[in-house]
Design a protein around this motif. Sequence first.
Motif, mmCIF file in Angstrom:
data_model
loop_
_atom_site.group_PDB
_atom_site.id
_atom_site.type_symbol
_atom_site.label_atom_id
_atom_site.label_comp_id
_atom_site.label_asym_id
_atom_site.label_seq_id
_atom_site.Cartn_x
_atom_site.Cartn_y
_atom_site.Cartn_z
ATOM 1 N N UNK A 30 37.399 44.481 34.977
ATOM 2 C CA UNK A 30 36.117 44.071 35.561
ATOM 3 C C UNK A 30 35.483 42.952 34.737
ATOM 4 N N UNK A 31 35.620 43.030 33.411
ATOM 5 C CA UNK A 31 35.062 41.997 32.543
ATOM 6 C C UNK A 31 35.716 40.644 32.828
ATOM 7 N N UNK A 32 37.022 40.641 33.075
ATOM 8 C CA UNK A 32 37.722 39.389 33.353
ATOM 9 C C UNK A 32 37.373 38.838 34.736
ATOM 10 N N UNK A 33 37.102 39.721 35.685
ATOM 11 C CA UNK A 33 36.862 39.288 37.064
ATOM 12 C C UNK A 33 35.419 38.871 37.326
ATOM 13 N N UNK A 34 34.485 39.341 36.514
ATOM 14 C CA UNK A 34 33.073 39.153 36.865
ATOM 15 C C UNK A 34 32.665 37.686 36.920
ATOM 16 N N UNK A 35 33.361 36.807 36.207
ATOM 17 C CA UNK A 35 32.991 35.393 36.215
ATOM 18 C C UNK A 35 33.701 34.605 37.313
ATOM 19 N N UNK A 36 34.737 35.182 37.920
ATOM 20 C CA UNK A 36 35.512 34.429 38.917
ATOM 21 C C UNK A 36 35.571 35.122 40.275
ATOM 22 N N UNK A 37 35.063 36.354 40.364
ATOM 23 C CA UNK A 37 35.147 37.096 41.623
ATOM 24 C C UNK A 37 33.903 37.959 41.779
ATOM 25 N N UNK A 38 33.828 38.682 42.913
ATOM 26 C CA UNK A 38 32.648 39.485 43.187
ATOM 27 C C UNK A 38 32.952 40.975 43.031
ATOM 28 N N UNK A 39 31.978 41.806 43.409
ATOM 29 C CA UNK A 39 32.109 43.248 43.240
ATOM 30 C C UNK A 39 33.236 43.817 44.106
ATOM 31 N N UNK A 40 33.459 43.192 45.254
ATOM 32 C CA UNK A 40 34.527 43.681 46.124
ATOM 33 C C UNK A 40 35.898 43.485 45.482
ATOM 34 N N UNK A 41 36.107 42.324 44.887
ATOM 35 C CA UNK A 41 37.377 42.074 44.208
ATOM 36 C C UNK A 41 37.568 43.036 43.030
ATOM 37 N N UNK A 42 36.467 43.405 42.372
ATOM 38 C CA UNK A 42 36.571 44.345 41.251
ATOM 39 C C UNK A 42 37.081 45.707 41.723
ATOM 40 N N UNK A 43 36.584 46.170 42.869
ATOM 41 C CA UNK A 43 37.066 47.442 43.407
ATOM 42 C C UNK A 43 38.533 47.346 43.817
ATOM 43 N N UNK A 44 38.912 46.253 44.494
ATOM 44 C CA UNK A 44 40.303 46.114 44.921
ATOM 45 C C UNK A 44 41.242 46.027 43.712
ATOM 46 N N UNK A 45 40.813 45.309 42.689
ATOM 47 C CA UNK A 45 41.652 45.192 41.498
ATOM 48 C C UNK A 45 41.802 46.546 40.803
ATOM 49 N N UNK A 46 40.730 47.318 40.760
ATOM 50 C CA UNK A 46 40.818 48.642 40.135
ATOM 51 C C UNK A 46 41.724 49.567 40.944
ATOM 52 N N UNK A 47 41.712 49.405 42.275
ATOM 53 C CA UNK A 47 42.636 50.191 43.112
ATOM 54 C C UNK A 47 44.083 49.818 42.808
ATOM 55 N N UNK A 48 44.336 48.507 42.635
ATOM 56 C CA UNK A 48 45.676 48.078 42.274
ATOM 57 C C UNK A 48 46.108 48.613 40.924
ATOM 58 N N UNK A 49 45.181 48.623 39.951
ATOM 59 C CA UNK A 49 45.487 49.183 38.627
ATOM 60 C C UNK A 49 45.782 50.666 38.730
ATOM 61 N N UNK A 50 45.000 51.383 39.524
ATOM 62 C CA UNK A 50 45.237 52.812 39.717
ATOM 63 C C UNK A 50 46.616 53.060 40.334
#
Length: 405
Positions: A132-152
């Motif tokens: 989330x720290x890496x994404x917050x400057x280049x993406x939004x909250x939706x991308x953070x959720x999708x990325x966390x789903x991919x990590x999971x």
Amino acid sequence: MGVGRFVYTPILPLMHTQAGLSAATGANLATANYVGYLIGALAGTFLPRLMRSPAVLRSCLVVLAVSLAAMPLTHATGAWLLLRLCAGVVSAVIFVIAVSSLLSHLRDHPAHLPGWAFGGVGAGIALSGSLVLALRTIADWQAAWWASAGLSALLALPAWFLRPEPAPASVPATSRPATSRPVTSRPAAERRASGPRTHRWFTALFASYTLEGVGYIIAGTFLVAAIEQSSPGWIGGGAWVLVGLAAIPSSALWAGLGRRWSRPSLLLAALGVQAVGIALPALIGGVAAALISAVLFGATFIGVSTLALATGAHLRFPRAVALLTAGYSVGQILGPLVATPLLRHGYHQALLLAAVVVLASAVAAALLRIGFPHHMPALGHPVVRAEPAPDRQSTGLGTAEARTD
């Protein structure tokens, strides 16, 4: 499980600013997740057969990833509540199955090894926080959720092959010498006699652990948002990564300290350190206070659970670990609700409340130390190994087995 349950904390500030999430709704989403976790923990206690099923484990891994991926698909609060409730249920079931597997397959290994396995929760926190720290400057909250789903989903691949605890083998009755007491009467009488002897210590422990559930979860939910009120934006996310990194070795380290100092003393120390860590960002502010707070909080919240549950098992109070887990879960549900009225002017007051509650937990732990029975008498045979299966499954703590010689 560390990703699915705790990624909400670093994403919460993004949802405030980008999705229009109010502080009260944010607290309600946290509460829904903790209610789900309680449901999952109770399922682990009362449905032990399900907790031995590889199919249940794999289904929960899939559902957890899907629940994360579905969060950005809607702006409806009701849907978010259901998704976080679902994530809480399956997170608890995954944790219960993993713990029962540890207890059965690492039974003859050193006690610190399961402690390192519990560090997986911290690793999940650190990985998701870094993402989330890496994404917050280049993406939004939706991308953070999708990325966390991919990590999971990525972490689910090696977890897919985890072997759950096997079903207990039936043990045939063995003959005893004719001079011994009847087998049917002695254990029940001894269990009845052991209850009153430990009642006052268990009451203090139960109060301490329930209060810890309230205080810890307020900090665990709002720490990042509180830090970001008075520090640069990256500090909040960076602090959450530190929380996870500090949590990785914490269970093993506190278990190691238990060889030298008593558990009640260590519990008191851990709670005191945690209260200081929670209060720092609210009282001092700044980058240094935020980072120190993260390390102190991360190094203690899993350790407190390790110590409290092991102490409950030592006291041999009936269904001690199940009761402690239930009290802790109820505390987690109450925490965000109690803090909600304080969120109108930010999160610092909520952190101060959490620190006060954890200090109250430390006071109860101090009462626990008075006359604590460090050496419990053996029950029945010269060697007793108390391992109540439902209780162990509900704890997540392999070191909580009570052994007496």
